[in-house]
Design an enzyme around this catalytic site. Structure first.
Site, PDB file in Angstrom:
ATOM      1  N   ALA A 160      38.438  24.234  68.453  1.00 38.95           N
ATOM      2  CA  ALA A 160      38.385  23.883  70.082  1.00 38.95           C
ATOM      3  C   ALA A 160      39.340  22.710  70.373  1.00 38.95           C
ATOM      4  O   ALA A 160      40.045  22.123  69.337  1.00 38.95           O
ATOM      5  CB  ALA A 160      37.183  23.252  70.133  1.00 38.95           C
ATOM      6  N   ASP A 161      39.690  22.647  71.651  1.00 34.44           N
ATOM      7  CA  ASP A 161      40.666  21.807  72.199  1.00 34.44           C
ATOM      8  C   ASP A 161      40.075  20.405  72.530  1.00 34.44           C
ATOM      9  O   ASP A 161      40.560  19.440  72.300  1.00 34.44           O
ATOM     10  CB  ASP A 161      41.529  22.315  73.033  1.00 34.44           C
ATOM     11  CG  ASP A 161      42.528  23.382  72.559  1.00 34.44           C
ATOM     12  OD1 ASP A 161      43.131  23.101  71.636  1.00 34.44           O
ATOM     13  OD2 ASP A 161      42.017  24.658  73.190  1.00 34.44           O
TER      14      ASP A 161
ATOM     15  N   LYS B 178      38.656  25.909  75.070  1.00 35.21           N
ATOM     16  CA  LYS B 178      39.191  26.336  74.022  1.00 35.21           C
ATOM     17  C   LYS B 178      40.666  26.990  74.767  1.00 35.21           C
ATOM     18  O   LYS B 178      40.681  27.246  76.056  1.00 35.21           O
ATOM     19  CB  LYS B 178      38.304  27.383  73.331  1.00 35.21           C
ATOM     20  CG  LYS B 178      37.282  26.775  72.324  1.00 35.21           C
ATOM     21  CD  LYS B 178      36.577  27.793  71.669  1.00 35.21           C
ATOM     22  CE  LYS B 178      37.277  28.822  70.825  1.00 35.21           C
ATOM     23  NZ  LYS B 178      38.340  28.359  69.964  1.00 35.21           N
TER      24      LYS B 178
ATOM     25  N   GLY C 131      45.716  28.043  71.912  1.00 39.39           N
ATOM     26  CA  GLY C 131      46.435  29.182  71.084  1.00 39.39           C
ATOM     27  C   GLY C 131      46.505  30.311  71.852  1.00 39.39           C
ATOM     28  O   GLY C 131      46.868  31.525  71.422  1.00 39.39           O
TER      29      GLY C 131
ATOM     30  N   GLU D  89      38.300  35.043  71.957  1.00 40.36           N
ATOM     31  CA  GLU D  89      37.334  34.032  71.339  1.00 40.36           C
ATOM     32  C   GLU D  89      36.135  34.259  72.110  1.00 40.36           C
ATOM     33  O   GLU D  89      34.847  34.190  71.512  1.00 40.36           O
ATOM     34  CB  GLU D  89      37.830  32.517  71.356  1.00 40.36           C
ATOM     35  CG  GLU D  89      39.153  32.577  70.421  1.00 40.36           C
ATOM     36  CD  GLU D  89      39.972  31.191  70.668  1.00 40.36           C
ATOM     37  OE1 GLU D  89      39.745  30.709  71.884  1.00 40.36           O
ATOM     38  OE2 GLU D  89      40.939  30.889  69.673  1.00 40.36           O
TER      39      GLU D  89
HETATM   40  C1  5RP Z   1      43.007  29.019  70.157  1.00 43.95           C
HETATM   41  C2  5RP Z   1      41.988  27.808  70.448  1.00 43.95           C
HETATM   42  C3  5RP Z   1      41.801  26.774  69.222  1.00 43.95           C
HETATM   43  O1  5RP Z   1      40.628  27.023  68.368  1.00 43.95           O
HETATM   44  C4  5RP Z   1      42.219  25.477  69.637  1.00 43.95           C
HETATM   45  O2  5RP Z   1      43.271  25.561  70.345  1.00 43.95           O
HETATM   46  C5  5RP Z   1      42.116  24.293  68.593  1.00 43.95           C
HETATM   47  O3  5RP Z   1      43.255  24.711  67.877  1.00 43.95           O
HETATM   48  P1  5RP Z   1      43.405  23.843  66.685  1.00 43.95           P
HETATM   49  O4  5RP Z   1      42.542  23.943  65.398  1.00 43.95           O
HETATM   50  O5  5RP Z   1      45.014  24.041  65.993  1.00 43.95           O
HETATM   51  O6  5RP Z   1      43.524  22.446  67.090  1.00 43.95           O
HETATM   52  O7  5RP Z   1      41.067  27.899  71.194  1.00 43.95           O
HETATM   53  O8  5RP Z   1      42.920  29.788  71.542  1.00 43.95           O
END
Ligand code: 5RP
Length: 224
Positions: free
Chosen positions: A87-88, A98, A101, A107
């Site tokens: 997650a972000d 989220k 990415g 998701e």
């Molecule tokens: C992708 C997502 C990822 O889970 C989120 O960006 C976290 O990424 P990371 O593990 O590289 O920090 O939602 O769409």
């Protein structure tokens, strides 16, 4: 420990968790991003426990296949006992942002099917209020400007993630400047804007179990 080491720690904790809790022969849900990649790598020694995985992105599908885990079409799968993803941002109520990415829609679909959503993150992702991380919104390309105007009316400052096309052929608007005090209400409002595919707010379907990697190890937070 640095951030990468913390991600590694939670990725391994999640692999241990699925080894202990996922029924043998089940289908696993697998997310996207650097933490999810480490989780996929940690699945290699236990891959024979799963008939396959449903993945939230083309990138994760390739990584799963590279370690010998078959990737299944969600339309052929009726049950996913556990979905593991990063997650972000995650707040104390286990609502998440989220989509950093750009894989948010798939998701959300996998999370909707899964019985349990296990979120893995390093401690920097845990926040009191969501919104410092710009909220990703997946948008049908021809509706980009119309959706941007509607998001501005909600108080956000949308910015087009130029050059990024999602696995579904759409574009992303990252919405800055939101303090998301009512994630469930905002998710509904954004999802009702015509032209929006979905937002990266995981509020109605929030996280069930959060594994947070910090200097003292992995902390577990579950939905009450
Ligand atoms: C992708 C997502 C990822 O889970 C989120 O960006 C976290 O990424 P990371 O593990 O590289 O920090 O939602 O769409």
């Amino acid at each position: 420990m640095n951030q990468d080491q913390l991600k590694q720690l939670v990725a391994q904790a999640a692999a241990d968790y699925v080894a202990a809790h996922a029924p043998a022969g089940c289908v696993l849900g697998v997310g996207t991003g650097s933490t999810a990649n480490l989780f996929i790598d940690a699945l290699a020694p236990i891959k024979s426990r799963f008939v396959g995985a449903v993945s939230s992105s083309e990138a994760s599908s390739r990584r799963l296949e590279s370690i010998g885990i078959p990737v299944l079409d969600l339309n052929t799968v009726s049950e996913i006992p556990i979905y593991v993803d990063g997650a972000d941002e995650v707040d104390g109520g286990l609502h998440a942002i989220k989509g950093g990415g750009a894989a948010l829609t798939r998701e959300k679909i996998v999370a909707a099917v899964a019985r349990e959503f296990v979120c893995i993150a390093d401690a920097s992702k845990k926040v009191p209020v969501l919104g410092k991380f710009p909220l990703p919104v997946e948008v049908i390309p021809m509706a980009r400007e119309q959706v941007a105007r509607a998001l501005r009316a909600l108080g956000g400052e949308p910015r087009w993630r130029e050059g990024v096309i999602t696995d579904n052929g759409n574009v992303i608007l990252d919405v800055h400047g939101l303090a998301i005090v009512d994630p469930v209400a905002l998710e509904s409002e954004i999802d009702h804007i015509t032209g929006v595919v979905t937002s990266g707010l995981f509020a109605r379907r929030r996280v069930d179990l959060l594994l947070i990697g910090g200097p003292d190890g992995v902390e577990r937070l579950s939905r009450t």
